[in-house]
Design a protein around this motif. Structure first.
Motif, short mmCIF file in Angstrom:
data_model
loop_
_atom_site.label_atom_id
_atom_site.label_comp_id
_atom_site.label_asym_id
_atom_site.label_seq_id
_atom_site.Cartn_x
_atom_site.Cartn_y
_atom_site.Cartn_z
N ASN A 13 0.84 -1.21 0.00
CA ASN A 13 0.00 0.00 0.00
C ASN A 13 0.87 1.26 0.00
O ASN A 13 2.11 1.18 0.07
CB ASN A 13 -0.97 -0.02 1.19
N THR A 14 0.23 2.42 -0.08
CA THR A 14 0.97 3.68 -0.22
C THR A 14 1.81 3.99 1.02
O THR A 14 2.89 4.56 0.91
CB THR A 14 -0.01 4.84 -0.47
N LEU B 149 -4.13 3.59 0.79
CA LEU B 149 -4.66 2.95 -0.42
C LEU B 149 -3.82 1.74 -0.79
O LEU B 149 -2.59 1.78 -0.73
CB LEU B 149 -4.65 3.95 -1.58
N LEU B 150 -4.50 0.67 -1.17
CA LEU B 150 -3.79 -0.54 -1.61
C LEU B 150 -3.22 -0.31 -3.00
O LEU B 150 -3.84 0.35 -3.84
CB LEU B 150 -4.74 -1.73 -1.63
#
Lengths: 179, 242
Positions: free
Chosen positions: A63-64, A128-129
């Protein structure tokens, strides 16, 4: 004892098994803390990353937030170490790479067995993924890799002690495995 | 007995006419890393891991007949590096998630990678999407690990006389296919007792109802390297010969 080696560790998309394995060096931890100073790590719960000699990364990049933490570790670490299968090849989390992210989210939060109140989480605080899970070497330069799921306490001990003594690192056969 | 001999890494190796470098080396207890070679079947030389230098030229040891008085380089840095690169490419081309594979610990791909000192796959992973075939009551086929060595193809053809398997497609599209009307193993006349069921050097053929049967620490390659232990299909093969 003027200068201890400064070490930071983190877990990205991992299970903390590699950190558990670090604790598996057992009473040698007492010897280790005479040689190293732990900076940011889940073990001491320090959140801020200062410049360190050795940064140890468990887990892949999913993720991010993982990307940001990993880049920060690379910036702050003289030597960056990928520890465990997930950091090296994505590991078990990378098994989702065969599917679209949308399919994974729908299976987990909408269509899966036993789901109540089906909805895909979208709180802005949740990182976010990424579409795919990546090994860390696809994002930053990695200096050393320690394979295993997890690497044994002995493997980690061999690595740390030989690194601290400035020797080329040589593992006995039984200390290198991919599972 | 013939007096023909050649030299591998300074060691004198006797051979009979017609023997390959691999045959003679195995008989003499000298390990040359390999995946697609199995002494029970005709060699195809497709995995390229048994790459050696014969009088300075690259050849695959499993297909090259031994030549009298020749010099063969096997365990040298240059070749070891090339073998490592080949293995890294095999690892990133499929989905080799060792922690989630029942074959882990008795997988020849893994064992050879340990032997050459591969610590990471280095290249960018492909993460291909390959479906499992769980249609057969006794065996699951997990194509994620297939390295296209063709051993199951050869075993099914020459030992089982069934011709159940084939490699189809070309280049990146090459894949293992099943000879049945549906393309599924369950619709073929495959049996878990077939020779083809036990030759896979990786984790494609997984017997059902077994799972992780042998504990970690007691598996084939947990304690000693493949050079001592031998192949998956022939444990101790090399040691038994001499």
């Amino acid at each position: 004892m003027s200068h201890k080696i400064r070490v930071a560790t983190t877990s990205l998309a991992g299970c903390f098994g590699c950190h558990m394995s670090l604790l598996d060096i057992d009473e040698r931890l007492l010897e280790l803390i005479t040689l190293v100073e732990f900076e940011r790590s889940p073990i001491n719960d320090i959140k801020q990353l200062e410049p360190v000699d050795v940064g140890i990364i468990e887990g892949g990049v999913a993720n991010t937030d993982n990307v940001e933490v990993l880049r920060e570790f690379r910036r702050q670490s003289k030597i960056l170490v990928a520890i465990g299968a997930c950091a090296i090849n994505g590991g078990i989390p990378a098994m989702r790479n065969h599917f679209e992210l949308k399919e994974c989210l729908e299976e987990s939060y909408l269509d899966g067995i036993g789901v109540v109140n089906p909805m895909i989480p979208n709180d802005p605080e949740i990182p976010l993924l990424l579409n795919k899970v990546h090994p860390i070497h696809e994002v930053v330069k990695v200096d050393y890799v320690l394979p295993g799921c997890p690497p044994s306490g002995d493997t980690i001990w061999t690595f740390l002690t030989e690194l601290l003594e400035g020797r080329p690192i040589h593992f006995p056969y039984s200390e290198i495995h991919y599972d | 007995m013939s007096n023909s001999r050649f030299v591998i890494d300074g060691k004198d190796i006797p051979f009979r006419p017609g023997q390959t470098i691999m045959d003679a080396a195995m008989a003499a207890g000298v390990y040359i890393p390999h995946l697609c070679h199995n002494p029970d079947y005709a060699s195809t030389g497709n995995c390229r891991l048994c790459l050696v230098k014969l009088n300075g030229r690259y050849v695959s040891a499993c297909t090259q007949p031994a030549i009298a008085d020749s010099q063969v380089d096997n365990q040298i840095d240059e070749i070891n590096q090339q073998r490592k690169t080949l293995l890294q490419m095999l690892f990133v081309e499929g989905n080799h998630q060792c922690p989630g594979c029942e074959k882990s610990g008795r997988c020849q791909l893994q064992a050879v990678a340990y032997y050459v000192g591969m610590l990471s796959p280095y290249f960018t992973h492909f993460y291909p999407r390959r479906e499992l075939d769980a249609s057969h009551p006794e065996m699951v086929l997990d194509f994620n690990r297939c390295i296209l060595c063709g051993l199951c193809v050869r075993a099914s053809h020459s030992a089982d006389k069934k011709n159940i398997f084939a490699i189809s497609g070309r280049g990146m599209d090459s894949r293992l296919v099943i000879n049945s009307t549906s393309g599924k193993l369950g619709d073929s006349n495959f049996s878990a007792h077939d020779a083809a069921a036990s030759v896979c050097p990786v984790g494609v053929f997984l017997p059902k109802h077994k799972g992780y049967e042998v504990p970690i620490g007691q598996r084939l390659y947990d304690r000693e390297p493949i050079a001592q232990v031998g192949d998956v299909a022939h444990p101790n093969h090399q040691r038994d010969k001499k």
